[in-house]
Design a protein around this motif. Sequence first.
Motif, mmCIF file in Angstrom:
data_model
loop_
_atom_site.group_PDB
_atom_site.id
_atom_site.type_symbol
_atom_site.label_atom_id
_atom_site.label_comp_id
_atom_site.label_asym_id
_atom_site.label_seq_id
_atom_site.Cartn_x
_atom_site.Cartn_y
_atom_site.Cartn_z
ATOM 1 N N MET A 22 0.813 -1.184 0.000
ATOM 2 C CA MET A 22 0.000 0.000 0.000
ATOM 3 C C MET A 22 0.860 1.253 0.000
ATOM 4 O O MET A 22 0.579 2.188 -0.725
ATOM 5 C CB MET A 22 -0.923 0.002 1.208
ATOM 6 N N ALA A 23 1.872 1.264 0.814
ATOM 7 C CA ALA A 23 2.721 2.438 0.887
ATOM 8 C C ALA A 23 3.442 2.671 -0.434
ATOM 9 O O ALA A 23 3.634 3.817 -0.846
ATOM 10 C CB ALA A 23 3.727 2.298 2.021
ATOM 11 N N ASN A 24 3.805 1.575 -1.110
ATOM 12 C CA ASN A 24 4.478 1.715 -2.393
ATOM 13 C C ASN A 24 3.556 2.343 -3.427
ATOM 14 O O ASN A 24 3.989 3.174 -4.227
ATOM 15 C CB ASN A 24 4.974 0.357 -2.892
ATOM 16 N N ASN A 25 2.289 1.949 -3.422
ATOM 17 C CA ASN A 25 1.339 2.517 -4.369
ATOM 18 C C ASN A 25 1.115 3.994 -4.100
ATOM 19 O O ASN A 25 1.043 4.795 -5.025
ATOM 20 C CB ASN A 25 0.006 1.776 -4.309
ATOM 21 N N ARG A 26 0.993 4.349 -2.843
ATOM 22 C CA ARG A 26 0.778 5.757 -2.504
ATOM 23 C C ARG A 26 2.012 6.584 -2.855
ATOM 24 O O ARG A 26 1.891 7.706 -3.346
ATOM 25 C CB ARG A 26 0.461 5.901 -1.017
ATOM 26 N N LEU A 27 3.179 6.022 -2.616
ATOM 27 C CA LEU A 27 4.413 6.724 -2.968
ATOM 28 C C LEU A 27 4.518 6.884 -4.475
ATOM 29 O O LEU A 27 4.899 7.947 -4.976
ATOM 30 C CB LEU A 27 5.620 5.966 -2.412
#
Length: 79
Positions: A1-6
Amino acid sequence: MANNRLSNAAQYWGGRAKETVGRLTGNRRTEFEGIFDQTRANVKDTGLRARDAFRRQQRRGLGRGFRGGFRGHPQSGTR
């Protein structure tokens, strides 16, 4: 999830840079491509937020529907 938001944030800021370069050089196509990149990143981020909210709701048990049944409803056990 954090990778997608980043990734979405990087796409957004890349679009901002592209829009700015397009404005400074007078290239309308580059400017509108930048605006499009920003919009696409925002839409993807909104989708991720909605998915996360739905999953949080499922974990809390609020998304399972009404299990009490209605009087006279075939699945409620009362008639």
